[in-house]
Design an enzyme around this catalytic site. Structure first.
Site, PDB file in Angstrom:
ATOM      1  N   GLU A  41       0.737  -1.167   0.182  1.00 41.28           N
ATOM      2  CA  GLU A  41      -0.004  -0.140  -0.025  1.00 41.28           C
ATOM      3  C   GLU A  41       0.718   1.136   0.083  1.00 41.28           C
ATOM      4  OE1 GLU A  41      -3.019   0.516  -0.613  1.00 41.28           O
ATOM      5  OE2 GLU A  41      -3.582  -1.533  -0.676  1.00 41.28           O
ATOM      6  N   TYR A 121      -6.806   6.515   4.316  1.00 39.01           N
ATOM      7  CA  TYR A 121      -6.738   5.486   3.215  1.00 39.01           C
ATOM      8  C   TYR A 121      -6.104   4.236   3.355  1.00 39.01           C
ATOM      9  CZ  TYR A 121      -6.382   3.137  -1.173  1.00 39.01           C
ATOM     10  OH  TYR A 121      -6.403   2.215  -2.232  1.00 39.01           O
ATOM     11  N   ASP A 139     -10.047   6.711  -1.715  1.00 40.67           N
ATOM     12  CA  ASP A 139      -9.120   7.482  -2.466  1.00 40.67           C
ATOM     13  C   ASP A 139      -9.703   8.038  -3.681  1.00 40.67           C
ATOM     14  OD1 ASP A 139      -9.133   5.136  -4.164  1.00 40.67           O
ATOM     15  OD2 ASP A 139      -7.147   5.222  -4.296  1.00 40.67           O
TER      16      ASP A 139
END
Ligand code: SF4
Length: 333
Positions: A41, A121, A139
């Site tokens: 991520e 996020y 997002d």
């Protein structure tokens, strides 16, 4: 809101089904290890999937867990990150790894969110993918998909819009939270694409998507106008002497902080360093600024003491150079 919740609830099963069949095989798919999900991520922030793939695999080979990452030096971590850009991500990863090595990977949203470099996020993505917690990860991709589905005209650059969609998603999270989170991202990445190119005929929502049914896909999402990037003129000097090349370290703060680079400046000082052997232009785009670069390969007059002089091999092995300078690296041999 009730109506939106119902539309979204109806949208979950076809999306999950579509995801089960059409999802891409990506190296970070299928794992439930929060460390690996976290690394993926962070790498995927502001970087394309294709660019991340190779880095992710190599990074995990080098640092298979938080302990190995925590015990590495900052130079080693930056070297493994070299070319990925946005280097503060690598520094935060390193900092956070030290906390994780000590206390274990946090198990809830607040704990994950408190790690350096992790925002709402990323924390949402990690918690839903690793632990199946109903923590929305909202997002630009997800907002695009949802505003199209609902033909929602709110400006997605407003924080209040993000929060509203986050609340909405929380209402409809199925028990397969991780799959749902990834399926939304995947739909935005490969079907409901930005810039007016949604591939609605392949979309599991084509019969329920309000924007598509009204032929208004291109009107969503609604955004604020973007500010133009500032352009900067930069002169780059690849100084060569007796098989060694000059490097210097960037300042503590600001763009590309503390990374190594070829000497450069905003005034053309090439001739003051020695004899110019070659010249070429290149451009690099950062988020807020654009570098228009002219590079010079120079036979240096002296080993200027303000620089570090290294062999091409040392440069390759030990010094992380930002990809902004990539075009000039071919002179280092
Ligand atoms: S139908 Fe088209 S616009 Fe609507 S979500 Fe699917 S791809 Fe996007």
């Amino acid at each position: 809101m009730q109506n939106e919740i119902q539309v979204l609830k109806n949208a979950v099963p076809p999306l999950l089904e579509w995801y089960g069949v059409h999802k891409r095989e990506l190296p970070w798919r299928g794992t439930r290890d929060p460390y690996k999900i976290w690394v993926s991520e962070i790498m995927l922030q502001q970087t394309r999937v294709e660019a991340v793939k190779g880095y992710y695999t190599a990074f995990l080979e080098k640092f298979p867990n938080a302990e190995t990452l925590a015990n590495a030096s900052e130079e080693e971590v930056l070297k493994a990150w070299e070319g990925l850009g946005y280097y503060s991500r690598a520094r935060n990863l390193h900092k956070a790894a030290k906390l994780i090595a000590e206390k274990g990977f946090p198990r809830d949203f607040a704990g994950v969110r408190s790690l350096p470099g992790v925002g709402d996020y990323t924390a949402g993505a990690i918690c839903s993918i690793a632990y199946d917690l109903p923590c929305p990860a909202v997002d630009g991709n997800v907002l695009r998909v949802l505003t199209r589905l609902l033909a929602d005209e709110r400006n997605i650059d407003e924080m209040s819009t993000r929060m509203a969609f986050s609340r909405l998603l929380r209402e409809v999270y199925p028990k397969e939270a991780g799959e749902f989170c990834q399926s939304l991202m995947e739909l935005g990445a490969i079907v409901c694409m930005p810039n007016g190119e949604p591939m609605c005929s392949l979309c599991p929502w084509q019969t329920i998507c309000a924007a598509h049914l009204a032929g208004r896909e291109e009107e969503f999402p609604v955004r604020s106008e973007k500010k133009a990037r500032k352009a900067e003129r930069i002169f780059v000097y690849v100084l060569k002497k007796e098989g060694k090349f000059a490097l210097r370290q960037r300042e503590e703060r600001g763009l590309l902080a503390r990374l190594w680079e070829f000497p450069n400046g905003t005034e053309n000082a090439a001739a003051t360093y020695g004899k110019i052997l070659a010249e070429k232009g290149a451009k690099h785009i950062f988020t807020h600024v654009e570098w228009e670069m002219t590079g010079y390969l120079i036979e240096a007059e002296a080993f200027f003491p303000q620089f570090l002089w290294v062999t091409p091999e040392e440069m390759r092995e030990n010094y992380a150079l930002p990809s902004a300078f990539k075009a000039f690296k071919e002179w280092v041999k």
